[in-house]
Write an enzyme that holds these catalytic residues in place. Structure first.
Site: not given
Length: 278
Positions: A55, A71, A76
């Site tokens: 990640e 995305d 995120t």
């Protein structure tokens, strides 16, 4: 103190009932804990460090990480890639706000709730959110909030599904843990559970049905690789195709026969770099 026999009997009856209720509750809680415990402390740490490499490119858990990946999921954030479109970033802020009522992220709660409800990747009304999240990366209460949401949404469900599938090895459970963090545990075709179902179909069942666990895990990694290359969700395709190397890394651990997830684990990847997890 003088207590009549009748009152004394009533007292002990109530005490016995209370004790029984407590024992039942404690047994239930303990059985749930055992049921979903899954990995020991070191195995869980190594699994989380693997995911952190995938990640964030480091073995150190990145609580302050925040970035829009384009995305379809908005920002995120944090240790498990919580996102503003899927509601888990919202959960982190809600848990943190309960612990620390006056905090930098509290003012974003109405917008985070809207985004989660609409599953929207819109970040236009989140000005200052990224810098606020990043600034709290070393805050112990913020870290604790992320840990709690991570365990509730990802670790515990991964271990429960591992139990249901009859998975015994630490590596298989670590793969399930990493998968649910990336794919989520929803009901869409790209979800963690959907991958398990497809694997069971290809393998003719699960280890709980008597299928060899190592062979089943290999099938699962095939299924996950294929899904990352061709996800049903078009918004994730570019980002996910770039992440197929995480399957290669997990498969390399299996090839080394390290199913107990012992350290040191040597990660050698053109995509993620080289790391040693002790």
């Amino acid at each position: 103190m003088k207590i009549s026999l009748k009152k004394n009997a009533g007292f002990w009856k109530k005490a016995a009932i209370s004790s029984l209720v407590f024992i039942m509750f404690f047994t239930l809680m303990m059985s749930e804990t055992v049921f979903a415990a899954g990995l020991n402390k070191d195995q869980k740490r190594r699994a989380e460090q693997l995911t952190s490499i995938f990640e964030n490119g480091t073995t150190e858990i990145q609580y302050g990480y925040v970035e829009p990946l384009n995305d379809g999921r908005g920002y995120t954030c944090g240790r498990a890639g919580f996102t503003t479109a899927t509601g888990d970033a919202l959960e982190v802020v809600e848990v943190y706000t309960k612990a620390v009522p006056n905090n930098k992220l509290k003012k974003y709660l109405p917008e985070l709730r809207r985004l989660a409800k609409e599953e929207s990747d819109d970040i236009s009304n989140l000005k200052g959110f990224a810098s606020a999240w990043e600034s709290l990366g070393n805050d112990k209460d913020f870290r604790a909030a992320q840990d709690a949401v991570n365990d509730s949404l990802y670790y515990q469900p991964a271990m429960k599904r591992s139990d249901h599938a009859g998975l015994k090895t630490a590596l298989a459970r670590a793969v399930m843990y990493d998968t649910v963090i990336q794919h989520g545990d929803g009901d869409d075709p790209d979800s963690f559970y959907a991958l398990i179902k497809r694997t069971n179909k290809k393998a003719g069942g699960s280890p709980k049905d008597g299928i060899d666990e190592k062979k089943w895990l290999n099938k699962f990694l095939d299924v996950r690789y294929d899904d990352l290359m061709n996800p049903a969700d078009p918004d994730t395709r570019d980002e996910w195709r770039e992440s197929v190397a995480r399957v290669d890394v997990l498969r390399s651990i299996a090839k080394e026969n390290n199913y107990n997830l012992n350290g040191p684990i040597h990660v050698r990847s053109n995509e993620y770099g080289n790391f040693v997890i002790k």
